[in-house]
Motif scaffolding. Structure first.
Motif: not given
Length: 626
Positions: A174-175, A180-185, A217-218, A483-488
């Motif tokens: 994910p790093r 590469h995609f920055r905020h677009k992820v 995987s996010l 962080q994405f787990t927390l977001y979801l």
């Protein structure tokens, strides 16, 4: 060996080659793909007819080696997706020790692939690359003993191994994705939550599948348990065999039984009109702790029905209007779940043993944790195809496919943009969405931009230090997934709250409205998940707006829009020109200033000298000039 063949994680080792007359074909399989055939048979099960084109990708001749991840539909009697990993290489024909008669070209192209029951892409790839290298180094492709040893070794080493993160996420970074995609992820994350048709495009295939699977995987639990139903499609030649599509007398009333649902002992009806009234809408969101949740009957039954149309689990529907074939399947189901025939089948949570335990979801059929993860995204005709061969192009417009996340390297896929909701061009880190309404729905809020900026800053800092890069917790791969787990989790917790408009506004009101009618949200909402009680509702980056948010929004707008990119490029060009011009002018002005300084110094030196003695006689009268 008998146990490994029946229950081992690896199903087959397959060699696919390119024949100058027949094209891509299977040259070897162990155990044989067809039980009554030999190891060198070219015959394939009908469900796996695309295997040669997936293992030996389109345009492979442009690369010396490549790696492919692909998914195959389950065979009859199986219930889960088959995960494929293929290592491709090509070698000059003159280098072969044993050159067979059918080798007529200057190069020989072959792939060695593993068909597995477990989604251990990176681990299988690491082992397979070593064996493929050794297989090619033999320079005699009739030496197949090493492939049989690979099969036995993999089943021995992987048998009984748990699907933990260290194995499942091997090779997925994910790093690198955020760099590469920055905020677009985050935009891609929300795009998949909406179950849209998303097409990734880049060459070679290893870059393609790496980017696509890293995005997946996010999603918490998705790689481990969320893809088992992600490849349930029929090859083009056998589409007419579907009873629901060929029965003209009752085409509007048919039932499809998912193999995953059979394992969960749960029949769900799709497109069956019920004469009984709806019990309760899932989207009401007003039920109390003791209420039962029922699945709402669909509002329309055409093949193009929205994925938001839902099924009914009322057993009375099973008594009439059901084809005999489906009734026979239902009669053979194991007696693991026996509902009261007098009451509709309700959806209730199951007890979770331990904090990290998983249990079989009644509706989704997936292995779920106490938070209801993974979400049932890749179910009911929503496909995950890390690599699509050109021969699978018809799936993009198939009426039985309600959506997909797919990868392609052939330019024909990218040119037909009308078949996808979004095209992700990995090389340019560009996400192209044609529908202006969908672009509006996916517009990132200020809180979303703060979240994305937070990730980007933590990933990019300390990158200049070769020894410390990626070694810490913050900014590392596991930290990003957390962080994405927390977001979801926070998004789901906010959706459960009463009067939650203000909480959900930070995620985007149009997005939340669109998400609440998706299949994955309705399945999740139909269950109670004990782990959600400890999750704090609200966006992780909610708060008052400030000047920094204005700068962040402006920066995002400039980077994300075509007009903004043009303005940014023009500003950069103008800035460089001004700097260059400034240097030239500065040199000229500097020289002039130096001359002026010297003249002034000489003048002041002259003034500092003592005046000569005055002559005798009257003082001269000073002349006054205007």
């Amino acid at each position: 060996q008998i146990f490994a063949r029946k229950y081992g994680p690896v199903l087959h080792i397959v060699v696919v080659g390119f024949h100058h007359k027949k094209g891509c074909q299977v040259e070897f399989s162990y155990p044989p793909l067809m039980p009554d055939e030999g190891h060198d048979s070219n015959l394939l099960p009908e469900e796996w007819k695309y295997l040669p084109f997936l293992a030996l990708p389109d345009g492979a001749h442009n690369y010396q080696e490549d790696t492919v991840y692909f998914h195959l539909p389950p065979l009859t009697g199986d219930r889960k997706c088959v995960y494929g990993v293929s290592c491709y290489r090509q070698i000059e024909a003159k280098a072969l020790k044993v050159r067979q008669a059918d080798v007529t070209r200057e190069t020989v192209q072959k792939s060695v692939c593993v068909l597995s029951r477990v989604p251990l892409y990176g681990l299988l790839q690491a082992k397979l690359q070593l064996i493929t290298h050794a297989y090619f180094e033999e320079k005699d492709f009739s030496q197949i003993s090493i492939l049989k040893e690979l099969y036995d070794h993999m089943n021995g080493s992987l048998a009984g191994s748990a699907l933990d993160g260290s194995q499942v996420y091997l090779g997925l970074s994910p790093r690198d994705l955020i760099l590469h995609f920055r905020h677009k992820v985050l935009l891609l994350f929300k795009l998949i939550l909406l179950e849209k048709k998303v097409l990734f495009y880049v060459s070679p295939v290893n870059r393609l599948v790496g980017a696509l699977m890293t995005v997946l995987s996010l999603f918490p639990g998705m790689m481990e348990h969320g893809l088992v139903d992600s490849s349930h499609y029929r090859p083009k030649s056998s589409m007419s065999e579907d009873l629901g599509l060929v029965d003209s007398s009752g085409a509007e009333e048919f039932i499809t039984v998912s193999v995953t649902d059979i394992a969960a002992s749960n029949l769900e009806l799709e497109g069956v009109e019920s004469t009984q009234p709806a019990v309760e809408s899932l989207s009401s969101g007003t039920s109390t702790e003791g209420d039962n949740h029922y699945l709402k009957p669909p509002s329309r039954t055409s093949p193009g029905s929205s994925e938001s149309d839902w099924e009914t689990l009322d057993p009375s529907v099973l008594e009439e209007g059901v084809p005999k074939e489906v009734a026979d399947v239902a009669a053979e189901l194991p007696d693991t779940f026996e509902p009261n025939p007098e009451m509709p089948i309700t959806v209730q949570p199951q007890a979770v043993s331990g904090q990290g335990g998983v249990t079989q979801g009644l509706v989704s059929g997936l292995e779920e944790d106490q938070y209801g993860m993974p979400l049932a995204i890749f179910t009911k005709g929503y496909l995950c195809l890390p690599y699509m061969a050109l021969q699978q192009h018809h799936l993009l417009s198939d009426v039985t496919v309600r959506g997909f996340v797919a990868g392609a390297t052939n330019i024909l896929f990218r040119q037909q943009r009308h078949l996808s909701d979004a095209v992700v061009e990995v090389e340019e880190a560009r996400v192209q969405i044609q529908d202006p309404e969908l672009r509006k729905i996916l517009c990132l809020t200020t809180a979303d931009l703060r979240f994305a900026d937070y990730l980007v800053k933590h990933v990019t800092e300390n990158r200049d230090d070769v020894f410390l890069d990626g070694t810490g917790w913050e900014g590392g791969d596991e930290w990003i997934r957390a962080q994405f787990t927390l977001y979801l989790h926070s998004l789901l917790s906010s959706a459960l709250q009463e009067d939650n408009e203000r909480l959900l506004a930070d995620y985007g009101a149009p997005f939340v409205s669109a998400w609440k009618i998706t299949h994955n949200y309705r399945v999740w909402f139909s269950n109670k998940h004990p782990g959600m009680t400890v999750i704090t509702p609200g966006h992780p980056f909610q708060g008052q707006y400030g000047v920094a948010d204005v700068k962040l929004r402006l920066s995002h707008s400039v980077q994300n829009s075509e007009r903004g990119k043009k303005i940014g490029n023009a500003m950069m060009t103008t800035s460089r020109s001004m700097v260059q011009t400034g240097k030239i002018v500065g040199q000229s002005v500097g020289g002039a200033l130096t001359s002026a300084k010297s003249a002034m110094s000489s003048w002041f030196s002259t003034l500092a000298q003592p005046a000569p003695p005055a002559a005798s006689g009257p003082e001269p009268v000073a002349e006054v000039k205007p």
